[in-house]
Each structure stands twice: as C-alpha cells, then as structure tokens.
Design a protein around this motif. Structure first.
Motif, PDB file in Angstrom:
ATOM      1  N   UNK A   1       0.802  -1.226   0.000  1.00 59.13           N
ATOM      2  CA  UNK A   1       0.000   0.000   0.000  1.00 59.13           C
ATOM      3  C   UNK A   1       0.835   1.276   0.000  1.00 59.13           C
ATOM      4  N   UNK A   2       1.845   1.370   0.842  1.00 59.01           N
ATOM      5  CA  UNK A   2       2.593   2.643   0.826  1.00 59.01           C
ATOM      6  C   UNK A   2       3.249   2.937  -0.525  1.00 59.01           C
ATOM      7  N   UNK A   3       3.486   1.915  -1.340  1.00 58.07           N
ATOM      8  CA  UNK A   3       4.287   2.115  -2.550  1.00 58.07           C
ATOM      9  C   UNK A   3       3.722   3.152  -3.524  1.00 58.07           C
ATOM     10  N   UNK A   4       2.486   2.999  -3.973  1.00 59.00           N
ATOM     11  CA  UNK A   4       2.005   4.006  -4.919  1.00 59.00           C
ATOM     12  C   UNK A   4       1.995   5.407  -4.322  1.00 59.00           C
ATOM     13  N   UNK A   5       1.663   5.472  -3.015  1.00 58.81           N
ATOM     14  CA  UNK A   5       1.702   6.778  -2.362  1.00 58.81           C
ATOM     15  C   UNK A   5       3.107   7.365  -2.459  1.00 58.81           C
ATOM     16  N   UNK A   6       4.067   6.518  -2.137  1.00 66.67           N
ATOM     17  CA  UNK A   6       5.458   6.937  -2.173  1.00 66.67           C
ATOM     18  C   UNK A   6       5.832   7.426  -3.558  1.00 66.67           C
ATOM     19  N   UNK A   7       5.435   6.668  -4.553  1.00 64.56           N
ATOM     20  CA  UNK A   7       5.819   7.032  -5.915  1.00 64.56           C
ATOM     21  C   UNK A   7       5.186   8.339  -6.329  1.00 64.56           C
ATOM     22  N   UNK A   8       3.881   8.464  -6.047  1.00 68.62           N
ATOM     23  CA  UNK A   8       3.181   9.695  -6.382  1.00 68.62           C
ATOM     24  C   UNK A   8       3.855  10.881  -5.730  1.00 68.62           C
ATOM     25  N   UNK A   9       4.152  10.715  -4.450  1.00 70.81           N
ATOM     26  CA  UNK A   9       4.781  11.770  -3.673  1.00 70.81           C
ATOM     27  C   UNK A   9       6.104  12.201  -4.295  1.00 70.81           C
ATOM     28  N   UNK A  10       6.977  11.218  -4.592  1.00 68.24           N
ATOM     29  CA  UNK A  10       8.280  11.589  -5.141  1.00 68.24           C
ATOM     30  C   UNK A  10       8.136  12.170  -6.537  1.00 68.24           C
ATOM     31  N   UNK A  11       7.119  11.734  -7.276  1.00 67.80           N
ATOM     32  CA  UNK A  11       6.894  12.272  -8.611  1.00 67.80           C
ATOM     33  C   UNK A  11       6.571  13.759  -8.534  1.00 67.80           C
ATOM     34  N   UNK A  12       5.603  14.086  -7.641  1.00 71.90           N
ATOM     35  CA  UNK A  12       5.216  15.490  -7.494  1.00 71.90           C
ATOM     36  C   UNK A  12       6.399  16.315  -7.010  1.00 71.90           C
ATOM     37  N   UNK A  13       7.076  15.787  -5.992  1.00 72.72           N
ATOM     38  CA  UNK A  13       8.239  16.476  -5.442  1.00 72.72           C
ATOM     39  C   UNK A  13       9.280  16.710  -6.528  1.00 72.72           C
ATOM     40  N   UNK A  14       9.465  15.665  -7.341  1.00 72.89           N
ATOM     41  CA  UNK A  14      10.465  15.747  -8.404  1.00 72.89           C
ATOM     42  C   UNK A  14      10.174  16.891  -9.356  1.00 72.89           C
ATOM     43  N   UNK A  15       8.908  16.994  -9.767  1.00 73.61           N
ATOM     44  CA  UNK A  15       8.533  18.081 -10.674  1.00 73.61           C
ATOM     45  C   UNK A  15       8.824  19.434 -10.055  1.00 73.61           C
ATOM     46  N   UNK A  16       8.390  19.596  -8.795  1.00 72.72           N
ATOM     47  CA  UNK A  16       8.595  20.879  -8.112  1.00 72.72           C
ATOM     48  C   UNK A  16      10.075  21.205  -8.017  1.00 72.72           C
TER      49      UNK A  16
END
Lengths: 572, 571
Positions: free
Chosen positions: A151-166
């Motif tokens: 469960x934490x995985x997609x959250x983690x990925x989404x989070x780092x994706x958004x962070x990455x863009x910023x």
C-alpha cells in the motif's frame, strides 16, 4: 543500435544466470535467518544458516564482479564501434558538430548510456522475479502482510513524482546561479594581470566577496531544497516502516502468524520496499540517459564517407605539359543554404604552381575540400587527369595529394612518427634525416635530447609553428604525392618565419603540381597562374602582372596588404 | 610525526584571521550525537516491541516507537541543513581570504600557476577546507556511538559483547587495507582515462589530417588499444570492490556463526531473549558499519590534504610590495641599464640589455618572435623586477615609486588585454577613480571610434560586453580598450601589436583611434610590420633577448640589416 555493437552475449548470459542465482539466494535469506533466530537454535539450523551465508557471500561477490565486468566489456566494444564510425564519417556531418560534442559522445555519453542499459538489461528480470517471489512468500504467511508492504508504494511514488517536478525547475535555477557565480570568479582570476595593471584591486576585492557570499546563498538554497526533499522521503519511509511493524505485531498477537514468520516478514519488508524503489528508479535512469543514448545512436548512424569508385585512374601526368592535372568545370557548391562556389571554372596546370587567392569566405578552402572529396559538388565537376574525382575510389584519390594545412599537421607521438604519418612504406632513418635536412628541420631535431625519438606534446605543441610546418613539409616530401595542396601554409607564422618556410616549399617542390591557397599577397610576384576568387566566383585568372593591370580587386588586395590607402574595388 | 605537525601548522595558518562559527560547530556536534542516540534507541525499541508482542500490546511502547521514528526523520533533516550551513560558511570565509590574497600576489606567481589552476583553487579547493572539522565531528560522534552501543550490548549480554569485539577489530583493519588498495586502483583508472581522452580529443579535433593521410585504419587500431587498456584498468576497480564485499560478507558470516552459536546457549539458559539477540546483532552491525565509514574517510582526508597544501601555498606566498613614493615627478626618459631577466629559471628572456626611451617621442621596438619585446613591456609595467641591472626613470630607480601610482601612469593597448564581463560603460571606466562628466565620456568615446558602433547596439553604453567582450568584434573590442586607456589619461602608452589579426576595415578604425590616443603622450610600441612604425622617431632592434641596435629610423635603415629587411618586406 543492438546490431551495430559487438555485444558479448555469452558473458551477458553468464551474468544473467549469476544474477538470478543471487536473487534466489536473497530470497532465502530472511527465512533462513528467521528460522535460526526464532528459537530453533539447534546446531543443524545454525550450521545450515552459516553455510547459507557463506554461499550468499560468494554469490554476491560473483554478482558484483560479473556485472561490473560485463558492463565494462560492453562499453569497450561499443566504443570501438563508434570510434571506427567516427573516423570515417562524412565531412558535412563532422563540420556541423563541435569536437567537444563528438568526444563527449564517445566518452561520457557512451559510458552512461551503454553502462546503464547493459546493467539494467541484466538485472531487471531477476529483480522482478525476486519481488514476485518475495511477495508470494509473505503472502503465504498472511495476505494482510502483503498489503502492508504494497500500500505505501504508490503513495510513495506519487509523492516523489510530485516532489520531483517541483524540485526540477528550482534546482535548475539554483545550479544555474551557482554556475554563473563560479564563472564570474573564474573570469576575474584569469584576468588578474589586467586588474593589477588598472589598479582595481580594491574594487575587485569587494566584487569577489559579494560573489562568494552570493555563492554561499545559492548553495544554501540548494541545500534547503535537498534537505526538504530528503526529509520528506525519510518521513514517508518511516511511516512505511511503522505500518509494517504495526501490522506484524497485530497479526502476531492474533495468532495468524508465528514468530518465525514475523521475523522473516520483518526482514523481507525492508528488502522488498527498497527493491521496489530500486525498480521504479530503473525507469528514471532510462529517462535520464535518454539524451545521451540519442547522441550515441546519432553517431552510430552518422553518414559514412563512400569509398566506392574505380582504381587510381591515370597515373601522374604523363600526357604532356599542356594537359592540366586538375580542372574545375562549372563547379557549384553549397553548404546547406550557403553558397560557397558558383559556376567556378579554372585549370591547375601540371608541374607548375597555381595560386588561389581571395578574401575570407571567397571559396578558396572549399576548392580544396572538393579536391580531397571532403565535400562533393552540387553542380559541375572537378576532374583529376580528366577523371571526375567522384568516380575515383576515395583512398586512391587522397593518396594522390599532399595536404598541408595552416597548422595542426602533427599529432602527439615521436618525431619519427610525425614524419612518417600516413606513409605506407618503411622509411629508413637515413631517408628521414635527408628529408628533414631538405626541409630545414634537421637542425632542431638534432638539438632535441632524443632526436627522432623525442616525444611531442598534443598537437605538436612542444614545437614552434615554424618547426611544425617544417616537419610537415619533410613528411610530404617523403610521401612524394603527385599534387601538393597548400592551405594557407604560412598564415600562422610570423613574417620572418613565413618567408623562410615558403622559400623552402618553393625549393623542395619545384616541378610538382602545386595548388596554393593563400591570402598573403607577398608570395605572388612572378607567378604565372593565379586564380582570384570573390564571393564564390572567379573574377580573375592569369599571371601576376596581368592581374595587377586588369583586375582591380587583385590590385586592391596587394596594395592594402602593403599598408597603403585602401581604394574601392570596381565591381567585376 | 613531523609531517603531522607540519600539516597542523598549515591548517592553522589557513584559518588564521578566519572567523570560525564555533557555536554552530558545537550545535552540529550535538545534533550528530542526538541523531546517533536516536538511531540506537530505534533499535532497542524495535527489539522491545518484538519481545513485547508475544504478550499484550503495550500502547505506550508503540506510541514511544512512533514518536522516536518520526523525530529521527525530522532530526536528520535539521542536522543535514545545519551541517551544510556551518561547513559552507567556513568554506566561504576561507574563500574570501583566498580572494583577498590573490589580489595582492606578485605577477611571477600567476605565471607559474596557470589561470585554470588558480580558478580551481578558489572554487573547488576551498570547498574542501571544512573537511577536517567534519572528520573531527564524525570521530567524536563515532566514539560516542561506540560507547553507547557497547554499553547497550553489555546490557544485553557481556559474553556476546566479548565475541563481537574480537570480530569487529579485523573488520576495521581489513577495510583500512582495502581503502588503500582502492585508492591505487582509482589512480590507475584515472591515468588510463586521461590518456584515452587525450587521444580521442586530439584526433577528433583534427579529423581532416586523418582523412587526408588515409590513416583511418591506423587510428582505429590505436583507439582499440587505448580502449583495451582502459578495460583492463577497470578490472582493478571492479575487482577491489568485489573483494571488499566478499571479505565483509565473510566477516559477517563469522559474526553470525559466533553470535548465534554462543547466543543460542544463552537463550536456552534464559539469559537473553531472541528479540534482544536480534537487537544485539543489529547494534553490532551498525557499529561495524560506522567504523568502516570512518576508515573510508581516510581517502577523503588524503584528498583534502592535497588541496589544503595548494591553498596553504598560495596563502604563504609573499605579497607584492606596496610601499614607495608617489610617482609624481616631471617627465623623464626611461633608461634600462644592463637589465637581465628570466621567467622562472629558464634561459634569459632579457640578456643584459641597455636602452633609452626618450620622453615625449614615439619609440618602436622591433624584432622576431621571442626577441624579448613583450618581456620589456612587462618590466615597464613593473609586473616583474629585473633579476639584475636597473630600470631608471630619469635619475631614479623605478622601484622607488609606489606600484599603484606607477601603473596608473601607464596605459596599455595590446592583443591580450581583454574586457571583463559587465557593461560597455563599466569597461571604459574601469579603474577610473575620478568623476567623469558625460561630456568628457562622449568626447573620449568619439575619439576612440567607439561612440558610433556602441550607439548602434541595443542598450548603448549599458549593453553587456559578454564574457571576455564576446558580444563585440575584435576591432570593436580594441576600440573599447583604447577608450579605456584614454579615460585613464596615462602619460605613457604601451602598444603591443594593437592591430594584428584585424581585418582591413577594423584596422583602419583602430589605427585612427590610436593616432588620437598617441597625441601628446610618450609612446612605446611593439611593431610587427613596417607601416606600423610610421611616425616613430626612435627605434630599438632586439634579437634573442639582446638589444641589437638603437637609434633613429634613418640610422637603422642604414646600419641595421634586420631593420632593412623588415622594411623591405612590406613593399
């Protein structure tokens, strides 16, 4: 690209097998440890564990070694391939790229792209295998455990994706600023003599301090960004870990799993999580090297020079004095949209020296480019002894010419190598000495500590311009090609050396067919064949005296070089 | 030992006068220690939870666990930022000190160290100075970590701790050895890499030569040889990495075997729980890793040592002398008397030369490359002092005068006096300390043929010139340099090949501007072509670092062969 590079398939297969073995062993690691620790501390269990860890150690080492080894081997093979292509690339491709870009493609870009691709190619499938099997294993214990990990995985990925863009934009800005400030300091440092001369030390002192402090600020901004990102990621990781622990404890309490499974799960959870993150990063890696891969492929597919053509054609001018060795027949040439030569026609008589003069951009060098077939004419034809140069095999064509450039005619290596560069037959030291003497190079070669075996720095930098040119002259004399092409051979030399070098050239190559491209008008008095180019077209053709009388542009060029007043040229 | 003391002295000298943020350093140390403590706490709490999970769930324990975990994450963030801030602050302060020093060094120093070298001193090398502070803090933290960890391990089981110590020791030694081997491997790889890159760069830059010489096959083979060498060198690096992994795994195996063989007995005897055993194993692992990391800092230290040496060398060089009287005397001739000079140990660039530069006249210095002309100019600028002999201004040795005021009286226009990035106006007013009215500014820019083309550029005088003046053509840059020289209003003018490598149109513009500049000033010019010497009333002919002849142009034409052929070349 796969087809172009000599990929070491057997080695890769071996690495793949070892990688699978490694992952297999890795799969058993948690369960073995768990069994040992969860109370069944019997001799057999511990011995089993020890043997297991031993084999794990061996496999890990083998895996590390093979992976590194295979990647390096593939890189080496790819580099050989690219280098071969680069050497034979067409000149229009070469001229449209900076040497730095080309070198970087063979070194950095290649290392990064091939290295990453090879590595990923070997480890992706085994990694996925590990993940699937590991999840299955803990799934066998209890399904809920699987959830807690996944469960934490997609959250983690989404989070780092958004962070990455910023991050990306801000990061680029910050690193850009750091680059500018560093560049500012660098410029000042390089110009310290200027600062001394102008006595602006005080002013520059303040400027430097300000720049240093700005640099500090920029670094801190970058750090803030980094720490924020890292902190956020760590938080996510921690939350993930907590989830795992909680789940495990709950399930243990409710009796759905036992201690062994709990410990195994605990050990698994961290490896599974990190492995998932790793697999997700593979995708990122591929995206990062996209640009580099593109550059590598571009060079691998770069158009190569065509070596087609018939044999050497007619041997050197046996057909009599009158027939020209080289003839330009209504030649037109474009570099892309730019016009270089327009309907140019002239002859280069055999056994004589012909000069090609004109202002910068008039098309002089283009003419040489066409002869050596670095480029091919769009219209008209350039002929050598009556044969169109496009019909002659490239190797044979170029062997007919000696090409002396303005500079950079010598590569690093020994003097001996420089003197015999490109000469196919064996040349005795005696011959070398005689040639060097004729070219006026022997006296400085003799003065060098190791004589002919002296090692020269890159681009022959350990010699002066005049010395380099004399080496080149000696070499071309040894080569004894039919036709000598000179591309502004004395422009990079000071007045005195220039005069001496051109005298040597005239003396040594008397009787040969020579095409001399130059803007030094002082070499011309007395010449019978001079072709004047202007803006890609022929505006004059004849002897020196003839041109002085009848071609205003020519006369103007001669006079302006003599430092007298400039007169306007009549349009011709 | 003596080496160590020398290094410590060097290091202290670098930081002399630099304000070190001691308070922040203490804070960083504290944060590191707290971080370590929290790391260890995490392990013990986890062990407790696993233990406790066999009985009732202790909510308090869980909450404690969560709080500690989250605090650790927050803490590492704060620590990271504070660390970076403190170390960068130290780096920046040393950088400013270096910068100060660079402004005051004598020219000889810049000859020895190339421009790029010096740049990296200020930028890259300075970013390493805080390394020793970092290592010191890491060391203290490691010691603390060791103490706390051992205490915890002893708490779990004294017997096991004894065994753990026995194993950790060889681990540390091994990683130290491997660190050394790694460095050697790194050096080998570096060397082949540099060789291969050099080869590729040289060939790629000059593909025409390869093609014209038909040596494609030959160069291809040479390339292959280089690549193979590179490949072989990489075996070292790969081999060392794998070996270290193997050795570490073997030690790991050993420690597991020991821990659990012995531990098993203890568990059965009820002296330690399984969870605590696991915790013990984790803590001893953490300690081992910490020590290995500390060992690896050895190579960081070595690397930093090298850089620190270089920085220290710069800081220890003597400054340019700044004393002397104001250069405020009447015009006089510049006279050289038996001057000898060599650039750092090579043969003499100037070999006992004597000459006279008459005041108020135009003197031309001619001679082939390497005759010593540019060197003479450097002596006039007093970038160097003669090794022997004296340069006189009238009756006075020029060394009597203050460098600043001396240099202010000289203006140079040459090929290598670039513009600095900034606006056109800033460049023209560079080094001008007096207030310049707009009328004077425009007047001078017109005299220098600058006004027209600058006004035609968007932004006019406030337009940026680009790095090194790259936004303008060669001729335009020269004109701006001439305007700059005019603005300074120097008494003496040094012209060095000011119009070489310019096209006809630019040359005309620049020559005009130069003529304006030369009015009323004593001019010394280095001339490469006879027409440039037009207007000279005094000529000095140089050859191989000596003055061959000196006199009026007519005298030179009559008596000096070199000058005759020099003049003849032009016609």
């Amino acid at each position: 690209m796969l087809r172009e590079i000599r990929i070491p398939w057997p080695w890769i297969a071996l690495a793949f097998v070892v990688e699978m073995g490694y992952n297999q062993v890795l799969l058993h690691l948690p369960t073995t440890t768990a069994e040992m620790m969860s109370g069944s501390l019997e001799n057999s269990a511990v011995i089993h564990a020890v043997i297991f860890y031993l084999s794990y150690g061996v496999v890990v080492t083998a895996e590390m070694f093979l992976l590194g080894f295979v990647c390096r081997m593939t890189i080496r093979n790819a580099r050989e391939q690219i280098w071969g292509k680069m050497l034979r690339v067409r000149m229009d491709y070469y001229d449209s790229h900076t040497p730095t870009a080309l070198t970087s493609a063979i070194t950095n870009d290649l290392d990064a792209s091939i290295g990453t691709l090879t590595r990923l190619g070997i480890i992706v499938l085994p990694s996925l295998y590990y993940l699937i099997e590991a999840i299955r294993t803990i799934g066998k214990y209890d399904f809920l455990l699987v959830l807690s990990v996944l469960i934490p995985i997609p959250l983690r990925y989404l989070y780092s994706f958004i962070l990455g863009r910023l991050n990306f934009k801000t990061q680029a800005a910050i690193y850009g600023r750091i680059g500018t400030l560093t560049g500012y300091l660098a410029e000042r440092v390089r110009n310290i003599p200027l600062i001394k001369q102008f006595g602006t030390e005080e002013q520059e002192l303040k400027n430097g301090e300000t720049a240093s402090n700005d640099l500090f600020q920029a670094n801190m901004n970058a750090t803030k960004l980094q720490c924020g990102a890292t902190g956020a990621m760590t938080l996510i990781n921690v939350l993930g870990q907590i989830t795992v622990i909680l789940f495990g404890v709950l399930l243990l309490r409710s009796g759905r799993i036992d201690m062994t499974q709990w410990i195994a799960f605990f050990l698994f959870s961290s490896t599974i999580t990190s492995r998932i993150i790793e697999v997700l990063s593979y995708w990122e890696s591929i995206k990062t090297i996209q640009g580099q891969v593109a550059r590598v492929i571009e060079i691998l597919e770069a158009p190569q020079e065509s070596t087609a053509g018939q044999g050497a054609g007619a041997a050197s001018a046996q057909t009599g004095h009158a027939a020209p060795a080289v003839e330009f027949n209504h030649v037109t040439l474009h570099y892309g949209d730019k016009l270089a030569l327009q309907d140019v026609s002239f002859q280069v008589p055999a056994g004589q020296i012909t000069a090609l003069v004109g202002l910068t951009g008039s098309g002089k060098t283009s003419s040489l480019n066409l002869l050596e077939r670095f480029y091919e004419a769009d219209g008209g034809a350039v002929t050598l002894d009556g044969v169109d140069v496009r019909k002659i095999a490239l190797g044979d064509l170029r062997s007919r010419f000696s090409y002396v450039q303005q500079d950079a005619g010598v590569f690093s290596g020994t003097i001996r190598e420089a003197l015999t560069y490109g000469i196919r037959r064996t040349v005795s030291d005696q011959e070398l000495q005689e040639a060097a003497q004729s070219a006026g190079a022997w006296e400085f070669i003799q003065r060098m500590p190791q004589g002919l075996d002296t090692v020269l720095a890159a681009n022959g930098d350990s010699l002066s311009g005049g010395q380099r040119q004399r080496l080149v002259i000696a070499r071309e004399f040894l080569k004894n090609a039919d036709i000598l092409l000179l591309d502004e051979p004395t422009s990079a030399l000071d007045a005195q050396t220039a005069k001496a070098v051109s005298e040597t050239i005239v003396r040594l190559f008397r009787g040969k067919t020579v095409l001399l491209v130059t803007h030094d008008m002082s070499l011309l008095p007395g010449m019978e064949n001079i072709v004047v180019l202007s803006a890609g077209g022929v505006v004059g053709n004849g002897s020196y005296t003839n041109l002085m009388e009848h071609c205003p542009l020519f006369a103007e060029m001669v006079h302006s070089q003599q430092g007298e007043e400039v007169r306007n040229a009549c349009a011709t | 030992m003596r080496n160590l003391r020398r290094r410590v002295q060097q290091y202290l000298h670098i930081f002399q006068g630099v304000s070190i943020p001691w308070v922040m350093l203490m804070v960083v140390l504290l944060l590191n220690i707290v971080n370590t403590y929290l790391d260890l706490l995490t392990v013990t709490l986890t062990a407790n939870i696993i233990d406790g999970s066999q009985q009732a769930i202790n909510l308090q324990q869980l909450v404690q666990y969560i709080v500690v975990m989250v605090s650790t994450a927050a803490m590492s963030m704060v620590m990271g930022y504070t660390q970076n801030w403190t170390y960068e602050k130290i780096n920046t302060r040393v950088r400013v000190k270096m910068w100060n020093k660079l402004m005051r060094l004598p020219t000889r120093y810049y000859d020895r160290e190339g421009g790029d070298e010096l740049v990296s001193r200020v930028t890259t090398d300075c970013s390493q100075v805080s390394v020793y502070f970092q290592i010191a803090i890491n060391l203290v933290t490691a010691v603390y970590a060791a103490v706390v960890a051992i205490r915890q391990m002893l708490d779990y089981s004294p017997v096991l701790t004894k065994y753990a110590m026995v194993i950790i020791f060889p681990l540390i030694v091994i990683s130290g050895v491997l660190g050394c081997v790694n460095r050697i491997a790194g050096q080998k790889t570096q060397a082949t890499f540099a060789g291969t890159t050099g080869f590729l760069v040289e060939r790629t830059r000059n593909l025409r030569l390869v093609k014209a010489s038909r040596t494609e096959d030959y160069e291809e083979k040479r390339g292959k040889d280089h690549f193979q060498k590179q490949f072989r060198a990489s075996w070292w690096a790969v081999g060392v990495n794998s070996s270290s992994v193997l050795l570490i795994e073997l030690v790991n195996v050993l420690s597991i075997a020991v821990t659990f063989f012995v531990g098993r007995n203890l568990v059965n005897a009820g002296e330690i729980t399984v969870a605590k055993l696991l915790g013990f194993y984790t803590i001893s692992g953490m300690m081992g890793v910490r020590f290995i990391t500390l060992m690896q800092s050895y190579s960081t230290v070595k690397n930093a040592n090298g850089r620190l040496e270089k920085i220290s060398e710069v800081l220890d060089t003597a400054d340019e002398p700044r004393d002397g009287v104001e250069f405020d005397v009447f015009d006089a001739d510049l006279v050289g008397e038996d001057i000898a000079f060599a650039y750092g140990g090579e043969q003499n660039a100037l070999d006992h030369v004597s000459f006279r530069i008459p005041k108020g006249e135009i003197t031309a210095i001619v001679g082939s490359n390497g005759a010593g002309k540019s060197t003479l100019f450097k002596l006039f600028e007093r970038m160097y002092d003669p090794d022997s002999g004296v340069l006189y201004f009238g009756e006075d040795d020029v060394r009597k005068f203050n460098l600043d005021s001396w240099r202010r009286s000289f203006g140079i226009v040459g090929q290598d006096k670039p513009l600095l990035s900034g606006t056109v106006r800033e460049n023209i007013l560079y080094g001008v300390k007096r207030k310049v009215s707009e009328e004077e500014f425009i007047r001078i820019t017109k005299l220098a043929n600058v006004y027209d083309f600058v006004m035609a550029t968007p932004g006019g005088f406030d337009a940026p010139v680009g790095m090194g003046g790259g936004n303008f053509s060669g001729g335009q840059r020269q004109c701006i340099a001439i305007a700059r020289a005019m603005m300074r209003n120097p008494d003496y003018l040094l012209l060095d090949e000011a119009t070489a490598s310019l096209d006809a149109k630019s040359e005309q513009l620049v020559s005009e501007a130069l003529t304006n500049l030369m009015k009323g000033r004593t001019t010394i010019m280095i001339a490469h072509s006879y027409p440039a010497t037009r207007g000279a009333t005094h000529v000095i002919v140089m050859k191989d670092g000596k003055v061959e002849a000196e006199g009026s142009p007519e005298e030179m034409l009559e008596n000096n062969e070199y000058y005759r052929s020099f003049a003849a070349k032009a016609s």
